[in-house]
Design a protein around this motif. Structure first.
Motif, short mmCIF file in Angstrom:
data_model
loop_
_atom_site.label_atom_id
_atom_site.label_comp_id
_atom_site.label_asym_id
_atom_site.label_seq_id
_atom_site.Cartn_x
_atom_site.Cartn_y
_atom_site.Cartn_z
N UNK A 54 -75.81 1.61 -10.85
CA UNK A 54 -77.17 1.99 -10.22
C UNK A 54 -77.97 0.87 -10.26
N UNK A 55 -77.91 -0.10 -10.71
CA UNK A 55 -78.77 -1.27 -10.73
C UNK A 55 -79.05 -1.98 -9.53
N UNK A 56 -80.21 -2.72 -9.32
CA UNK A 56 -80.22 -3.17 -8.22
C UNK A 56 -79.26 -4.45 -7.84
N UNK A 57 -78.86 -4.35 -6.79
CA UNK A 57 -77.87 -5.27 -6.46
C UNK A 57 -78.17 -6.63 -6.59
N UNK A 58 -77.17 -7.36 -7.33
CA UNK A 58 -77.51 -8.96 -7.53
C UNK A 58 -76.15 -9.73 -6.89
N UNK A 59 -76.19 -10.97 -7.02
CA UNK A 59 -75.41 -11.69 -6.24
C UNK A 59 -74.57 -12.74 -7.30
N UNK A 60 -73.53 -12.85 -6.86
CA UNK A 60 -72.56 -13.79 -7.62
C UNK A 60 -71.55 -12.99 -8.34
N UNK A 61 -70.32 -13.94 -8.96
CA UNK A 61 -69.43 -13.02 -9.67
C UNK A 61 -69.91 -12.35 -10.81
N UNK A 62 -71.01 -12.78 -11.64
CA UNK A 62 -71.46 -12.26 -12.66
C UNK A 62 -72.16 -10.88 -12.55
N UNK A 63 -72.45 -10.48 -11.14
CA UNK A 63 -73.14 -9.37 -10.73
C UNK A 63 -71.98 -8.22 -10.65
N UNK A 64 -70.96 -8.64 -10.36
CA UNK A 64 -69.78 -7.66 -10.38
C UNK A 64 -69.36 -6.69 -11.73
N UNK A 65 -69.34 -5.68 -11.51
CA UNK A 65 -69.11 -4.70 -12.76
C UNK A 65 -68.22 -5.18 -13.64
N UNK A 66 -68.17 -5.04 -15.01
CA UNK A 66 -67.12 -5.38 -15.81
C UNK A 66 -65.58 -4.73 -15.57
N UNK A 67 -65.93 -3.58 -15.34
CA UNK A 67 -64.69 -2.50 -14.95
C UNK A 67 -63.81 -3.29 -14.04
N UNK A 68 -64.50 -3.67 -12.89
CA UNK A 68 -63.84 -4.56 -11.84
C UNK A 68 -63.16 -5.77 -12.18
N UNK A 69 -63.85 -6.49 -13.03
CA UNK A 69 -63.22 -7.53 -13.85
C UNK A 69 -61.93 -7.21 -14.71
N UNK A 70 -62.17 -5.98 -15.22
CA UNK A 70 -60.88 -5.50 -16.26
C UNK A 70 -59.74 -5.14 -15.30
N UNK A 71 -59.94 -4.55 -14.18
CA UNK A 71 -59.24 -4.08 -13.33
C UNK A 71 -58.29 -5.25 -12.65
#
Length: 402
Positions: A8-25
């Motif tokens: 729901x947050x405003x879109x950001x850029x870069x790998x850090x903006x990718x949600x934590x659950x995507x990193x975990x997956x």
């Protein structure tokens, strides 16, 4: 579209903006791929050189195994839409994949290996569509290309780490296939643990779930024309490629010793991993079809190099180009599906896409194996180049109309 705390947050850029659950997956995929590729990097050679299986049989087994996974995906994707529990199905799928790994070192005959391969692919089928839909559920639309590219990058790091470990362990154990297969069990269970404890699933409102069986014709019609255009592109594209097992088999005519054959997947995976995330980011900023055309051009180049360039240098360049084409296409197709399908039918959309492209992969792998046995490896790769070029031509026509 359903909004979550993560999306729901405003879109950001870069790998850090990718949600934590995507990193975990992504890490789940990485550990499972390390396990799977430690086995699969050696399995074609083990089947041909040790068990005396024909190359055509390898192609048929690989194609049917992947088609089996694709058939299961359509039902698991639809079920994840209906019950709104994508993580549960992902846990079942990854868990089943982990439980099959001990069968490979215990198997005493080809039938056991083939059975384990099929059950492993069933697990892949159960987890595939719900996982891909879950990535879209937790990711803002402006970051979808980056999210799928990142997950694909971590997945691919596992895909080339597994063969690298297999190669080192084969050297260390003096070609002890069974011991390598036993060690492959460990990262599979690590993957399941990461999924259970580190992935957060958003709760979808009951109103967002399809009221009827998602695979009913009335629900499939709701997927819409843009979605079915993506499926058509994916089908023709899949016919232009085939199982990576043929890249391993290509190593022998190039003069690579069997012990070093997994290096083929290491080179491919490295190129894949380095390109998947940048290609995903690029597809968030440029038309996705343009990026897909780059991937098709890379596939044509890979096929031609593998068909005609001699020696280990030709093999290395061709395999690297193959990896780059994967980086520019695989995550991109996922983003295209997520863009075009309704949120409440994402699991079904991914499942149908994987089913149809899996059947196309079966056909492509059988044709590739038959051509290899009939006229040699050149016929296989030249046929792939021709089909990829025809796909690119059709995509150019579609792009102009769009």
């Amino acid at each position: 579209m359903t909004k979550t705390a993560e999306a729901g947050a405003a879109p950001a850029r870069g790998a850090r903006a990718v949600p934590r659950s995507v990193w975990a997956l992504g890490f789940v995929s990485m550990f499972m791929d390390i396990s799977s590729e430690m086995v699969h990097a050696l399995l074609p050679i083990y089947m041909v050189a040790v068990l005396g299986t024909s190359v055509l049989a390898v192609g048929l087994i690989e194609g049917i195994a992947e088609a089996t996974a694709s058939i299961v995906k359509v039902f698991s994707g639809a079920l994840s839409d209906r019950i709104g529990k994508r993580k549960l199905l992902a846990v079942v799928g990854y868990g089943l994949g982990a439980l099959t790994k001990p069968v490979f070192p215990l198997a005493g005959a080809l039938e056991w290996l083939v059975g384990a391969r099929f059950v492993d692919r069933i697990g892949k089928g159960i987890r595939g569509a719900p996982r891909d839909a879950l990535v879209a559920d937790v990711t803002p639309p402006a970051l979808r290309g980056a999210a799928y590219g990142l997950r694909q990058t971590l997945d691919t790091i596992g895909a080339f780490t597994g063969p690298l470990l297999a190669m080192g362990l084969m050297w260390w154990t003096a070609n002890n296939y069974r011991l390598v297969f036993w060690l492959a069990v460990i990262p599979a269970f690590v993957a399941v643990a990461v999924l259970v404890f580190c992935v957060r699933e958003p709760t979808l409102p009951a109103a967002a779930r399809p009221p009827k069986l998602p695979l009913r014709r009335s629900e499939l019609v709701r997927l819409g024309a843009p979605y079915w255009r993506v499926v058509g592109i994916g089908l023709v594209f899949t016919l232009a490629r085939f199982s990576e097992a043929f890249l391993i088999l290509r190593a022998e005519p190039a003069g690579l010793a069997p012990m070093w054959a997994p290096a083929v997947l290491v080179v491919m995976g490295l190129a894949y991993a380095l390109s998947a995330y940048p290609a995903g980011v690029l597809s968030d900023r440029r038309p996705r079809l343009d990026v897909l055309l780059v991937g098709l051009a890379l596939l044509v180049a890979a096929d031609l190099v593998l068909a005609f360039a001699p020696g280990l240098v030709g093999l290395g360049v061709g395999v690297a180009l193959w990896g780059l084409h994967m980086g520019f296409t695989q995550g991109l197709f996922n983003a295209l599906i997520a863009d075009s399908a309704p949120a409440e039918l994402r699991g079904t959309a991914f499942g149908v896409f994987h089913l149809l492209t899996g059947l196309a992969l079966l056909l492509a792998s059988v044709i590739a194996g038959a051509l290899w046995d009939a006229v040699g490896f050149q016929g296989t790769f030249v046929c792939g180049a021709v089909l990829a070029a025809l796909t690119a031509a059709g995509l150019l026509v579609l792009r102009r109309k769009a």
